[in-house]
Design a protein around this motif. Structure first.
Motif, PDB file in Angstrom:
ATOM      1  N   ILE A 359      -5.601  12.944  -9.505  1.00  0.00           N
ATOM      2  CA  ILE A 359      -7.050  13.479 -10.283  1.00  0.00           C
ATOM      3  C   ILE A 359      -8.393  13.800  -9.517  1.00  0.00           C
ATOM      4  CG2 ILE A 359      -6.765  11.262 -11.404  1.00  0.00           C
ATOM      5  CD1 ILE A 359      -6.726  13.055 -13.521  1.00  0.00           C
ATOM      6  N   MET A 360      -8.363  14.887  -9.794  1.00  0.00           N
ATOM      7  CA  MET A 360     -10.555  14.742  -9.439  1.00  0.00           C
ATOM      8  C   MET A 360     -11.079  15.288 -10.600  1.00  0.00           C
ATOM      9  SD  MET A 360     -11.959  18.678  -7.979  1.00  0.00           S
ATOM     10  CE  MET A 360     -11.115  18.407  -6.346  1.00  0.00           C
ATOM     11  N   HIS A 361     -11.931  13.815 -10.293  1.00  0.00           N
ATOM     12  CA  HIS A 361     -13.067  13.934 -11.061  1.00  0.00           C
ATOM     13  C   HIS A 361     -14.427  14.489 -10.979  1.00  0.00           C
ATOM     14  CE1 HIS A 361     -10.858  11.049 -13.627  1.00  0.00           C
ATOM     15  NE2 HIS A 361     -10.563   9.843 -12.956  1.00  0.00           N
ATOM     16  N   VAL A 362     -15.076  15.235 -11.950  1.00  0.00           N
ATOM     17  CA  VAL A 362     -16.378  15.900 -11.372  1.00  0.00           C
ATOM     18  C   VAL A 362     -17.252  15.748 -11.986  1.00  0.00           C
ATOM     19  CG1 VAL A 362     -17.363  17.862 -10.739  1.00  0.00           C
ATOM     20  CG2 VAL A 362     -14.615  17.325 -10.207  1.00  0.00           C
ATOM     21  N   SER A 363     -19.364  15.384 -11.964  1.00  0.00           N
ATOM     22  CA  SER A 363     -19.789  15.444 -13.181  1.00  0.00           C
ATOM     23  C   SER A 363     -21.180  16.636 -12.262  1.00  0.00           C
ATOM     24  CB  SER A 363     -19.924  13.799 -13.185  1.00  0.00           C
ATOM     25  OG  SER A 363     -21.442  14.432 -14.045  1.00  0.00           O
ATOM     26  N   VAL A 364     -21.869  17.025 -12.261  1.00  0.00           N
ATOM     27  CA  VAL A 364     -22.531  17.837 -12.158  1.00  0.00           C
ATOM     28  C   VAL A 364     -24.023  17.299 -13.332  1.00  0.00           C
ATOM     29  CG1 VAL A 364     -23.767  19.609 -11.230  1.00  0.00           C
ATOM     30  CG2 VAL A 364     -20.954  19.836 -11.220  1.00  0.00           C
ATOM     31  N   ASP A 365     -24.597  17.023 -12.409  1.00  0.00           N
ATOM     32  CA  ASP A 365     -26.552  17.115 -13.244  1.00  0.00           C
ATOM     33  C   ASP A 365     -27.463  18.027 -13.036  1.00  0.00           C
ATOM     34  OD1 ASP A 365     -25.364  14.626 -13.745  1.00  0.00           O
ATOM     35  OD2 ASP A 365     -26.880  13.729 -12.279  1.00  0.00           O
ATOM     36  N   GLY A 366     -27.853  17.614 -13.940  1.00  0.00           N
ATOM     37  CA  GLY A 366     -29.678  18.764 -13.224  1.00  0.00           C
ATOM     38  C   GLY A 366     -29.633  19.637 -14.309  1.00  0.00           C
TER      39      GLY A 366
END
Length: 546
Positions: A359-366
């Motif tokens: 499993i891959m976890h991704v989070s993007v801010d901005g």
């Protein structure tokens, strides 16, 4: 001053909040039982080396009374620590070997006294006196180091920067910088910035119990480094007190002004001086615009390919980017009650098999447009490698608990388990072989859990992070650990991994440093050390073998 808590070795060695006694939930107990072969995990079982005895430091304070008097005059009597409990607190960090010794009631390397300066000027006076009297000095933040960065072989002065040097000095909202004293903790700094719409962007797993100065001293890397950068990327200015004077610099975005002298102190691990003040760049931050998701792959290789294509794709970077291998994925699913659920059964029918899937976890801010664009591109690129989007449920869970997993170390050690962690930087080309070789070495030890993940991602490679849980030899626990740990490091180095990506060297990895970086580089480090610290009073033994 008496502590509000029982002054036991357990209070010294315990991770995090001293009022929290961590425990394992039922799912975790079952996982540990199945993997390590421990026959039962009832809470009534005796704790292995509980460390509940009252702290008693055998090594007496060996400073001349006149020295203690001088330090007292500089900082005040309330800022001099001499109790057994305080000396034990400042004798060790959170390396497994150190924790075993404390559990056995042994304080190997205590300081003579703890001195807490109120300001930069007092710090300068303390260092001047230590230089004059040739007293060992080790700066202390919140002591969450895993690399044995603390240890007073022959006594000396522990300088506590967290007690008073823990404030924000100024913020420049036009230039997006903040200047703070080195002893400020992660939550204190981040809370100050969040209230004004900013973030520091630096979130090591020790975030709650580490300091800004510690981040710089260890050349640390936060969990959001893929998007925000490492501490070295965001440091703009330092003020450092050394035995030969105070070094500081003016603040610019970038300069070309000869040697970058200030970078010497980033990653110096307290061997050159004591950092008193740091200026870092900050980012605008609105949590409501952040986007996250989790993507499952049929195997680790497919996940690695997707991750590499994403980071090299040129469309933007996620901030938190993590890929668990199959063993870590299955343990995570079991602990969180996902295995056997309707969703789990549905995923398996599509070919995402137990003990293979990752499993891959991704989070993007901005900015909202940016976060939407990048998260959608990652989903699309991942689909080309067989990745299936699971939505943000798992990613949110991981983000919510990213700092709490460290609390599990204490109850695991209570069961007589070694809990070792090593991380390494490796290029994409060498990643697969290193992962396989290290897993093979670790799994050769019977009844051993080895969870691996990619936790920091770059165009050229990654940080590969290994967490090991394995039964210890209860007769000789420290010796058992050290033998296993040595082979662990050797396997990493044999397969082209770095000694460390972000934990640093300390005393734990110092024996391998010279061979790893080469004679010329090591000699240059020694020369710099001798120039700035001619009497070798600054954290002797860390980085360099004594």
């Amino acid at each position: 001053m008496k502590s509000a808590f029982r002054q036991t070795y357990r209070q010294v060695l315990r991770w995090g909040n001293p009022t929290v006694e961590a425990s394992l939930n039922e799912n975790t107990k079952k996982v540990i039982q199945d993997y390590t072969g421990i026959p039962a995990l009832e809470v009534t079982l005796p704790t292995f080396l509980p460390g509940e005895k009252e702290v008693k430091v055998e090594k007496e304070i060996n400073l001349l009374p006149s020295y203690v008097k001088t330090f007292t005059e500089i900082v005040g009597a309330e800022n001099i620590g001499t109790s057994d409990f305080e000396r034990a607190q400042h004798s060790a960090g959170k390396n497994y070997g150190e924790l075993v010794s404390l559990r056995k009631g042994i304080v190997h390397y205590p300081p003579d006294i703890i001195v807490s300066p109120n300001d930069h000027q007092q710090l300068e006076k303390i260092i001047q006196k230590c230089q004059e009297w040739k007293l060992t000095v080790i700066p202390h933040g919140l002591r969450s180091s895993m690399s044995k960065n603390i240890g007073f072989n022959n006594g000396g002065i522990a300088i506590d920067i967290n007690k008073h040097l823990n404030k924000v000095v100024s913020i420049d909202e036009e230039s997006l910088t903040v200047t703070a004293q080195a002893g400020i903790s992660g939550p204190e700094l981040e809370n100050y910035l969040n209230k004004r719409g900013y973030t520091c962007g630096h979130f090591p797993q020790s975030f709650e119990f580490s300091t800004l100065g510690g981040w710089v001293s260890s050349n640390g890397v936060g969990l959001g480094s893929t998007g925000y950068g490492t501490i070295k990327d965001i440091v703009l200015g330092l003020k450092v007190v050394t035995p030969t004077g105070t070094y500081s610099n003016e603040i610019y975005p970038k300069t070309s002004q000869g040697y970058d002298v200030m970078s010497l102190f980033i990653g110096a691990e307290g061997t050159l001086g004591v950092i008193s003040e740091v200026t870092i760049s900050i980012r605008k931050y609105e949590q409501k615009h952040s986007k996250s998701t989790s993507i499952i792959f049929k195997n680790f290789e497919d996940g690695c390919l997707a991750m590499r294509n994403c980071i090299q794709g040129g469309f933007g970077k996620p901030h938190f980017f993590r890929l668990s291998d199959s063993e870590e994925t299955e343990i995570d699913f079991r602990i969180n009650g996902y295995n056997g659920s309707f969703s789990d059964r549905a995923i398996k029918t599509l070919g995402y098999k137990t003990n293979e899937r990752c499993i891959m976890h991704v989070s993007v801010d901005g900015d909202e447009d940016y976060t939407s664009f990048v998260i959608n591109k990652i989903k699309s690129v991942s689909a080309q490698s067989g990745g299936r989007n699971l939505g943000n449920k798992f990613a949110k869970k991981w983000l919510e608990t990213r700092f709490s997993s460290a609390y599990m170390r204490d109850p695991l050690m209570d069961l007589g388990l070694i809990t070792d962690i090593l991380e390494t930087s490796v290029t994409w080309k060498d990643l697969g072989q290193l992962w396989k070789s290290v897993k093979t070495y670790i799994k050769a030890k019977p009844n051993t859990i080895c969870m691996a993940n990619i936790s920091h991602v770059y165009e050229n490679g990654v940080n590969l992070y290994f967490s090991v849980i394995t039964p210890t030899d209860k007769v000789s626990p420290r010796e058992d650990y050290e033998h296993f740990h040595k082979g662990f490091i050797g396997t990493i180095l044999k397969n082209k991994g770095a000694l460390s990506h972000h934990y640093g060297i300390g005393r734990a990895l110092a024996p391998w440093l010279k061979n790893k970086i080469g004679d010329q580089s090591y000699h240059l480090m020694e020369s710099i050390k001798k120039e700035i610290d001619p009497n070798n009073i600054m954290n002797p033994g860390s980085l360099f073998i004594q």
